[in-house]
Write an enzyme that holds these catalytic residues in place. Structure first.
Site, PDB file in Angstrom:
ATOM      1  N   GLU A 219      -2.458  15.676   9.083  1.00 37.50           N
ATOM      2  CA  GLU A 219      -3.071  14.550   9.790  1.00 37.50           C
ATOM      3  C   GLU A 219      -3.916  15.099  10.925  1.00 37.50           C
ATOM      4  OE1 GLU A 219      -4.559  11.537  11.474  1.00 37.50           O
ATOM      5  OE2 GLU A 219      -3.186  10.954   9.850  1.00 37.50           O
TER       6      GLU A 219
ATOM      7  N   TYR B 232       0.821  -1.213   0.000  1.00 39.30           N
ATOM      8  CA  TYR B 232       0.000   0.000   0.000  1.00 39.30           C
ATOM      9  C   TYR B 232       0.852   1.260   0.000  1.00 39.30           C
ATOM     10  CZ  TYR B 232      -3.319   3.555   1.505  1.00 39.30           C
ATOM     11  OH  TYR B 232      -4.076   4.703   1.592  1.00 39.30           O
ATOM     12  N   GLN B 233       1.809   1.340   0.911  1.00 41.09           N
ATOM     13  CA  GLN B 233       2.598   2.569   1.062  1.00 41.09           C
ATOM     14  C   GLN B 233       3.392   2.877  -0.202  1.00 41.09           C
ATOM     15  OE1 GLN B 233       1.913   4.013   3.848  1.00 41.09           O
ATOM     16  NE2 GLN B 233       1.673   2.519   5.473  1.00 41.09           N
TER      17      GLN B 233
ATOM     18  N   ASP C 169      -4.055   9.620   1.727  1.00 41.21           N
ATOM     19  CA  ASP C 169      -3.952   8.342   2.444  1.00 41.21           C
ATOM     20  C   ASP C 169      -4.932   8.386   3.603  1.00 41.21           C
ATOM     21  OD1 ASP C 169      -3.221   5.996   3.672  1.00 41.21           O
ATOM     22  OD2 ASP C 169      -1.372   6.814   4.540  1.00 41.21           O
TER      23      ASP C 169
ATOM     24  N   ALA D  14      -7.858  18.285   6.983  1.00 39.98           N
ATOM     25  CA  ALA D  14      -7.207  18.397   5.677  1.00 39.98           C
ATOM     26  C   ALA D  14      -8.026  19.223   4.699  1.00 39.98           C
ATOM     27  CB  ALA D  14      -6.957  17.007   5.107  1.00 39.98           C
TER      28      ALA D  14
ATOM     29  N   ASP E  48       0.756   7.386  10.117  1.00 43.00           N
ATOM     30  CA  ASP E  48       1.719   6.348  10.499  1.00 43.00           C
ATOM     31  C   ASP E  48       3.114   6.627   9.958  1.00 43.00           C
ATOM     32  OD1 ASP E  48       1.884   4.963   7.726  1.00 43.00           O
ATOM     33  OD2 ASP E  48      -0.260   4.933   8.166  1.00 43.00           O
TER      34      ASP E  48
END
Length: 361
Positions: free
Chosen positions: A175, A130-131, A225, A207, A155
């Protein structure tokens, strides 16, 4: 809701079941199960209990029990009729922020697991897929990106991947939940390392508001994300957010946003594609990757470009393999490469039929 249509969580909370026997059942049944936005609009189906571990197993999305019989009652509206379970070796952290419940546990086969509001966000074993994909699909498609914004990503994993691109000068991250960052720092240092890059500028807050205040044309790339679009995060798959995002991108700038599973949420993906083709005047595509611990085992990405220099997402022009310093970031790429990049846009026949009319030809 009371009576037969309610279940007891282990912590004593009562939650609505949303089953066919409930008074809201007929209404729920006419909503296409793969249409996440419609399902999320049914408040009787929202989760009320998230962090139950029953008999040494964590189950997503079903995580409630009657206690004595260990019967799992709750069925998350995003993935009706299914659950994925991981054996829990040890619970490392359990807490609640202003925005969500946070759970970290050590699993038997996937290493440490981060769970937000009952939904697995990442595991140590497969987070790389994913990242790496959500970061390199956009950044390898444009020459020399310099300014990048990450929406969510507390994260640190997306930051870690962006840091591989030496052309990047500014990495903003917005975030909303500071506790996610703190938990990652303690329990997921291999992801949190992304925050240690001196190019990173952390903004804790909403955001959508951050983007509304961003200068027009500020970013070469924006990476969303986010968590799954239920509740407050639903705003991140709607037209006003995409319009604000497009305004913050330079001509020929790119967006990459998490876009759910083609196996489960084609109605949502169709909605997002329609909105983005109206909003972004460049290319709009859906891509996907295999992530075993996500529902259905895959996750999708929506990639878009604004009007300006054309962007050919299918043929990366900035291959990460030619960039120096992979070991500088404490880990080599484990999933992404240029062949995987191109293959991510190859859709199964059923998805081509349902999405091709909205995809770039």
């Amino acid at each position: 809701m009371a009576g037969d249509d309610a279940g007891k969580c282990l912590d004593g909370q009562t939650i609505p079941m949303g089953t066919e026997n409930s008074e809201n059942g007929p209404e729920a049944r006419v909503i296409p199960p793969c249409c996440l936005k419609a399902m999320a609009s049914a408040p009787e189906l929202e989760a009320k209990c998230h962090m139950t571990v029953v008999s040494g197993w964590f189950s997503e999305p079903q995580s409630c029990s009657d206690g004595a019989r260990k019967v799992l009652y709750y069925n998350n509206p995003m993935w009706p009729g299914e659950a994925h379970s991981l054996k829990v070796e040890n619970i490392l952290y359990k807490g609640k922020s202003e925005y969500q419940e946070i759970l970290v546990f050590e699993s038997s086969t996937y290493g440490k697991v981060l769970v937000l509001d009952g939904i697995v966000q990442l595991t140590e074993k497969d987070e790389c897929a994913y990242q790496e994909m959500i970061a390199h699909l956009p950044l390898c498609s444009i020459p020399s990106p310099k300014t990048v914004l990450v929406v969510g990503g507390g994260d640190g994993g997306v930051l870690r991947e962006i840091s591989r691109h030496s052309s990047v000068e500014i990495i903003d991250i917005c975030e909303i939940d500071k506790l996610v960052i703190d938990v990652s720092k303690k329990y997921f240092p291999d992801l949190y390392v992304g925050f240690e890059d001196p190019r990173v500028r952390l903004h804790v807050g909403d955001a959508a508001e951050f983007l509304r205040n961003a200068p027009e044309g500020m970013y070469d790339a924006i990476i969303v994300d986010s968590s799954d679009p239920v509740g407050p995060a639903q705003e991140l798959v709607e037209k006003p957010f995409f319009e604000t995002t497009a305004r913050a991108l330079r001509p020929g700038g790119v967006l990459c946003s998490m876009a759910e599973s083609m196996w489960l949420h084609t109605h949502l993906i169709q909605d997002m594609l329609c909105i983005c083709r109206e909003t972004f005047k460049g290319s709009v595509h859906y891509a996907w990757a295999s992530v075993p611990t996500y529902p259905s085992g895959v996750i999708g990405f929506l990639v878009c470009s604004t009007d300006g220099p054309p962007v050919d997402f299918l043929n990366p022009i900035n291959p990460i393999e030619k960039l120096d310093g992979a070991l500088k970031f404490k880990r080599e790429l484990r999933f992404y490469n240029s062949e995987i990049h191109a293959a991510a846009f190859a859709l199964p026949s059923f998805a081509k039929r349902e999405l091709s009319a909205l995809n770039d030809q």
